[in-house]
Design an enzyme around this catalytic site. Structure first.
Site, PDB file in Angstrom:
ATOM      1  N   ASN A 208      67.937   0.110 -51.970  1.00 28.68           N
ATOM      2  CA  ASN A 208      67.656   1.166 -51.350  1.00 28.68           C
ATOM      3  C   ASN A 208      69.039   2.479 -52.074  1.00 28.68           C
ATOM      4  O   ASN A 208      69.593   2.067 -52.858  1.00 28.68           O
ATOM      5  CB  ASN A 208      67.766   1.782 -50.091  1.00 28.68           C
ATOM      6  CG  ASN A 208      68.729   1.554 -49.107  1.00 28.68           C
ATOM      7  OD1 ASN A 208      70.516   1.573 -49.241  1.00 28.68           O
ATOM      8  ND2 ASN A 208      68.385   0.669 -48.545  1.00 28.68           N
ATOM      9  N   ASP A 276      64.652  -2.993 -44.254  1.00 29.17           N
ATOM     10  CA  ASP A 276      64.115  -3.716 -43.485  1.00 29.17           C
ATOM     11  C   ASP A 276      62.898  -4.615 -43.889  1.00 29.17           C
ATOM     12  O   ASP A 276      63.484  -5.393 -42.551  1.00 29.17           O
ATOM     13  CB  ASP A 276      62.544  -1.985 -42.985  1.00 29.17           C
ATOM     14  CG  ASP A 276      63.927  -1.082 -42.102  1.00 29.17           C
ATOM     15  OD1 ASP A 276      64.768  -1.783 -41.305  1.00 29.17           O
ATOM     16  OD2 ASP A 276      63.624  -0.082 -42.073  1.00 29.17           O
ATOM     17  N   LYS A 286      61.105 -15.970 -63.450  1.00 27.87           N
ATOM     18  CA  LYS A 286      61.041 -14.371 -62.836  1.00 27.87           C
ATOM     19  C   LYS A 286      59.076 -14.214 -63.086  1.00 27.87           C
ATOM     20  O   LYS A 286      58.810 -14.703 -63.887  1.00 27.87           O
ATOM     21  CB  LYS A 286      61.182 -13.823 -64.633  1.00 27.87           C
ATOM     22  CG  LYS A 286      61.349 -12.424 -65.381  1.00 27.87           C
ATOM     23  CD  LYS A 286      61.771 -11.876 -66.522  1.00 27.87           C
ATOM     24  CE  LYS A 286      60.778 -10.693 -66.534  1.00 27.87           C
ATOM     25  NZ  LYS A 286      60.906 -10.605 -67.632  1.00 27.87           N
ATOM     26  N   PRO A 304      66.480  -9.486 -39.988  1.00 24.59           N
ATOM     27  CA  PRO A 304      66.468  -9.302 -38.319  1.00 24.59           C
ATOM     28  C   PRO A 304      67.707  -8.051 -38.446  1.00 24.59           C
ATOM     29  O   PRO A 304      67.991  -7.182 -39.283  1.00 24.59           O
ATOM     30  CB  PRO A 304      67.698 -10.226 -38.953  1.00 24.59           C
ATOM     31  CG  PRO A 304      67.945 -10.540 -40.572  1.00 24.59           C
ATOM     32  CD  PRO A 304      67.263 -10.466 -40.430  1.00 24.59           C
ATOM     33  N   ASP A 305      67.787  -7.274 -36.967  1.00 21.45           N
ATOM     34  CA  ASP A 305      68.443  -5.960 -36.793  1.00 21.45           C
ATOM     35  C   ASP A 305      69.903  -6.652 -36.582  1.00 21.45           C
ATOM     36  O   ASP A 305      70.317  -7.246 -35.423  1.00 21.45           O
ATOM     37  CB  ASP A 305      68.084  -4.711 -35.422  1.00 21.45           C
ATOM     38  CG  ASP A 305      68.301  -4.082 -35.486  1.00 21.45           C
ATOM     39  OD1 ASP A 305      69.287  -3.605 -35.751  1.00 21.45           O
ATOM     40  OD2 ASP A 305      67.138  -2.642 -35.661  1.00 21.45           O
ATOM     41  N   ILE A 306      70.635  -6.544 -37.477  1.00 22.65           N
ATOM     42  CA  ILE A 306      72.460  -6.875 -37.230  1.00 22.65           C
ATOM     43  C   ILE A 306      72.948  -5.778 -35.984  1.00 22.65           C
ATOM     44  O   ILE A 306      73.153  -6.853 -35.122  1.00 22.65           O
ATOM     45  CB  ILE A 306      72.696  -6.753 -38.437  1.00 22.65           C
ATOM     46  CG1 ILE A 306      72.183  -7.465 -39.810  1.00 22.65           C
ATOM     47  CG2 ILE A 306      74.125  -7.341 -38.210  1.00 22.65           C
ATOM     48  CD1 ILE A 306      72.382  -7.097 -41.367  1.00 22.65           C
ATOM     49  N   PHE A 324      74.393   4.267 -36.213  1.00 22.30           N
ATOM     50  CA  PHE A 324      73.511   4.879 -37.145  1.00 22.30           C
ATOM     51  C   PHE A 324      72.284   5.515 -37.354  1.00 22.30           C
ATOM     52  O   PHE A 324      71.724   4.743 -37.662  1.00 22.30           O
ATOM     53  CB  PHE A 324      74.137   4.924 -39.074  1.00 22.30           C
ATOM     54  CG  PHE A 324      75.256   5.410 -39.208  1.00 22.30           C
ATOM     55  CD1 PHE A 324      76.458   4.130 -38.800  1.00 22.30           C
ATOM     56  CD2 PHE A 324      76.128   6.603 -40.319  1.00 22.30           C
ATOM     57  CE1 PHE A 324      78.078   4.735 -39.183  1.00 22.30           C
ATOM     58  CE2 PHE A 324      77.345   6.540 -39.368  1.00 22.30           C
ATOM     59  CZ  PHE A 324      78.640   6.292 -40.157  1.00 22.30           C
ATOM     60  N   LYS A 338      66.685   5.884 -30.252  1.00 18.67           N
ATOM     61  CA  LYS A 338      67.267   4.210 -31.099  1.00 18.67           C
ATOM     62  C   LYS A 338      68.564   3.494 -30.374  1.00 18.67           C
ATOM     63  O   LYS A 338      68.674   2.074 -30.747  1.00 18.67           O
ATOM     64  CB  LYS A 338      68.006   4.934 -32.820  1.00 18.67           C
ATOM     65  CG  LYS A 338      67.658   3.439 -33.957  1.00 18.67           C
ATOM     66  CD  LYS A 338      68.403   4.249 -35.690  1.00 18.67           C
ATOM     67  CE  LYS A 338      66.525   4.703 -35.769  1.00 18.67           C
ATOM     68  NZ  LYS A 338      66.213   5.243 -36.916  1.00 18.67           N
ATOM     69  N   LYS A 342      68.248   0.038 -29.564  1.00 16.66           N
ATOM     70  CA  LYS A 342      69.614  -1.068 -30.445  1.00 16.66           C
ATOM     71  C   LYS A 342      70.351  -1.552 -29.657  1.00 16.66           C
ATOM     72  O   LYS A 342      70.943  -2.345 -29.991  1.00 16.66           O
ATOM     73  CB  LYS A 342      69.447  -0.802 -31.646  1.00 16.66           C
ATOM     74  CG  LYS A 342      68.622  -0.803 -32.760  1.00 16.66           C
ATOM     75  CD  LYS A 342      68.632  -0.279 -33.762  1.00 16.66           C
ATOM     76  CE  LYS A 342      68.115   0.188 -34.924  1.00 16.66           C
ATOM     77  NZ  LYS A 342      68.555  -0.481 -36.332  1.00 16.66           N
TER      78      LYS A 342
HETATM   79  N1  CTP Z   1      70.493  -1.647 -38.806  1.00 10.15           N
HETATM   80  C1  CTP Z   1      70.933  -3.147 -39.287  1.00 10.15           C
HETATM   81  N2  CTP Z   1      69.645  -3.840 -39.278  1.00 10.15           N
HETATM   82  C2  CTP Z   1      68.775  -4.090 -39.839  1.00 10.15           C
HETATM   83  C3  CTP Z   1      67.952  -2.376 -40.322  1.00 10.15           C
HETATM   84  C4  CTP Z   1      69.285  -1.123 -39.622  1.00 10.15           C
HETATM   85  O1  CTP Z   1      72.392  -3.775 -38.363  1.00 10.15           O
HETATM   86  N3  CTP Z   1      68.055  -4.529 -39.868  1.00 10.15           N
HETATM   87  C5  CTP Z   1      71.373  -0.845 -38.319  1.00 10.15           C
HETATM   88  C6  CTP Z   1      72.153   0.294 -39.320  1.00 10.15           C
HETATM   89  O2  CTP Z   1      72.734  -0.170 -40.504  1.00 10.15           O
HETATM   90  C7  CTP Z   1      71.728   1.341 -38.686  1.00 10.15           C
HETATM   91  C8  CTP Z   1      70.616   1.623 -37.784  1.00 10.15           C
HETATM   92  O3  CTP Z   1      70.947  -0.016 -37.165  1.00 10.15           O
HETATM   93  O4  CTP Z   1      73.313   1.288 -38.059  1.00 10.15           O
HETATM   94  C9  CTP Z   1      70.020   2.084 -38.026  1.00 10.15           C
HETATM   95  O5  CTP Z   1      69.305   2.064 -39.185  1.00 10.15           O
HETATM   96  P1  CTP Z   1      67.809   3.330 -39.795  1.00 10.15           P
HETATM   97  O6  CTP Z   1      67.480   2.348 -40.682  1.00 10.15           O
HETATM   98  O7  CTP Z   1      68.618   4.470 -39.169  1.00 10.15           O
HETATM   99  O8  CTP Z   1      66.551   2.061 -38.294  1.00 10.15           O
HETATM  100  P2  CTP Z   1      65.712   1.611 -38.534  1.00 10.15           P
HETATM  101  O9  CTP Z   1      66.204   0.344 -37.145  1.00 10.15           O
HETATM  102  O10 CTP Z   1      65.584   0.955 -39.878  1.00 10.15           O
HETATM  103  O11 CTP Z   1      64.519   1.959 -37.922  1.00 10.15           O
HETATM  104  P3  CTP Z   1      63.068   3.177 -38.257  1.00 10.15           P
HETATM  105  O12 CTP Z   1      63.099   2.530 -39.855  1.00 10.15           O
HETATM  106  O13 CTP Z   1      62.539   2.859 -37.587  1.00 10.15           O
HETATM  107  O14 CTP Z   1      64.039   3.814 -38.196  1.00 10.15           O
END
Ligand code: CTP
Length: 398
Positions: A208, A276, A286, A304-306, A324, A338, A342
């Site tokens: 990204n 995500d 390749k 995983p959502d850290i 954030f 959010k 979270k």
């Molecule tokens: N984050 C994280 N791990 C992930 C995804 C997000 O730690 N796998 C953290 C980001 O560092 C940020 C926050 O979660 O602090 C929000 O991330 P954001 O991408 O804005 O939200 P999403 O969880 O992806 O939700 P959505 O896609 O519905 O906006």
């Protein structure tokens, strides 16, 4: 202020050595003490007498000066300071440090020390870019040697590019960031930053546009207030912050592992733009074009959502967990949801719609959402937003 702190200043042999004299003046003005070591080549540019007069201290220059050894041996000299600053750090001094040589006073002091070291490189642009020098710089980076500069600009040799020594004022700020005590002294803060790269095959990945600029600014602002910062970063394009422990990672899964082993922390700030999804099966080789013209189908799985993992943790959950929210619509409503989902303490919400120019830009306009509500801050540089955020964190942790 640097009250009571001692800096051992190694002055190498380069045209920028004259700026080291200004640095001595600035350090003393900030309340610090300076012991200068001038290398033999350095003496071609500044006289030991002028360094000594400005520092109001003895200047050391020769490893085999028996008077010096009797007064203060080189081992003791190397450990008597709170910080060793090498300015200018010439290509030769850098090579000696990277190679572990100890054949004069400056290199011996640098080998014998367990004191943190900050280098301010200065050399011709071609020398700076030379693969041998870049290799040495990478070695010093992995050895934990801090660096400021070099800056880019017109050089004394008539060329243009990176190679100019950082300005004495900037070096002083760097020293202050390391040695000044502040409201976050003794606090450990983990910061995630940058994008993550999720591999498709050995040469391709999903990424990204995050530059990591806001994460770098936050880490530096926290260090300035005295915090010990662990900076876990994906492949960012913004410069790395100075004065922090940098742990580079590629993927979201690696980032989670590193964050978990970096605990405990007093606060954790999740500024990374974590992907995500990852590709379920990274191809070993390749991926080649199919003869039928059929594009490959990529199967994705959620990462995983850290932030949520750390915020949920019971045992070693940091006192303050900050996420954030990068949103394009209904910023406050989405970010508030959010925060709840979270389970973090604060969400720093920003509008990343392309017309705001925030993602990848120099400015940010954020709204801080906590249990009490939303507080919108005026648009400002990412550095100023970071400073204000660090101050708010310091107030909360004190
Ligand atoms: N984050 C994280 N791990 C992930 C995804 C997000 O730690 N796998 C953290 C980001 O560092 C940020 C926050 O979660 O602090 C929000 O991330 P954001 O991408 O804005 O939200 P999403 O969880 O992806 O939700 P959505 O896609 O519905 O906006």
């Amino acid at each position: 202020m640097l009250n009571g702190k001692r800096i051992l200043l190694i002055i190498g042999g380069g045209i920028a050595a004259f700026k080291a004299l200004e640095l001595i003046r600035l350090i003393r003005k900030a309340g610090g003490a300076v012991t200068p070591v001038v290398t033999r080549a350095g003496q071609e540019f500044v006289t030991p007498l002028s360094a000594s007069a400005l520092a109001a201290d003895k200047v050391y220059s020769d490893l085999f000066d028996l008077t010096d050894e009797a007064e203060m041996g080189h081992i003791e000299l190397s450990r008597s300071a709170d910080l060793i600053v090498v300015a200018p750090a010439t290509a030769d001094l850098i090579a000696k440090m990277a190679g572990g040589q100890a054949n004069d006073l400056a290199s011996t002091v640098l080998m014998a020390t367990d004191t943190p070291v900050l280098i301010a490189p200065a050399m011709n642009v071609r020398m700076w870019l030379h693969p041998a020098n870049q290799r040495n710089i990478a070695t010093l980076e992995s050895d934990g040697i801090a660096r400021i500069g070099p800056d880019e600009g017109d050089m004394a040799c008539g060329e243009f590019g990176p190679g100019r020594m950082a300005e004495p004022q900037a070096i002083l700020e760097e020293i202050l960031a390391r040695l000044a005590t502040g409201p976050l002294a003794g606090k450990h803060i983990v910061v995630t930053s940058g994008p993550t790269h999720e591999p498709i095959d050995p040469v391709r990945y999903i990424a990204n546009r995050s530059s990591g600029a806001q994460g770098t600014a936050i880490a530096e602002a926290l260090v300035r207030l005295g915090a010990k910062v662990t900076f876990v970063t994906g492949p960012a394009t913004a410069p790395l912050p100075n004065g922090v422990e940098v742990i580079p990672v590629e993927t979201a899964q690696q980032m989670l592992k590193v964050v978990e082993v970096s605990m405990p922390a007093d606060a954790a700030i999740f500024a990374a733009a974590v992907a995500d999804w990852h590709v379920t099966k990274e191809a070993k080789g390749k991926i080649k074009k199919d003869k039928s013209g059929q594009p490959p189908a990529l199967k994705l799985a959620e990462n995983p959502d850290i932030l949520a993992t750390i915020a949920r943790k019971r045992k070693d959950r940091p006192k303050l967990v900050i996420g954030f929210a990068a949103e394009t619509d209904d910023v406050i409503a989405n970010a508030t949801a959010k925060r709840k989902r979270k389970r973090c303490d604060w969400i720093v919400a920003n509008d990343v719609s392309p017309e705001t120019g925030i993602m990848g830009g120099d400015e940010n306009a954020v709204t801080i959402i906590d249990a009490k509500g939303a507080e919108s801050w005026p648009r400002a540089s990412k550095r100023d937003v970071a400073r204000r955020l660090a101050e708010r964190i310091a107030e909360t942790l004190s």
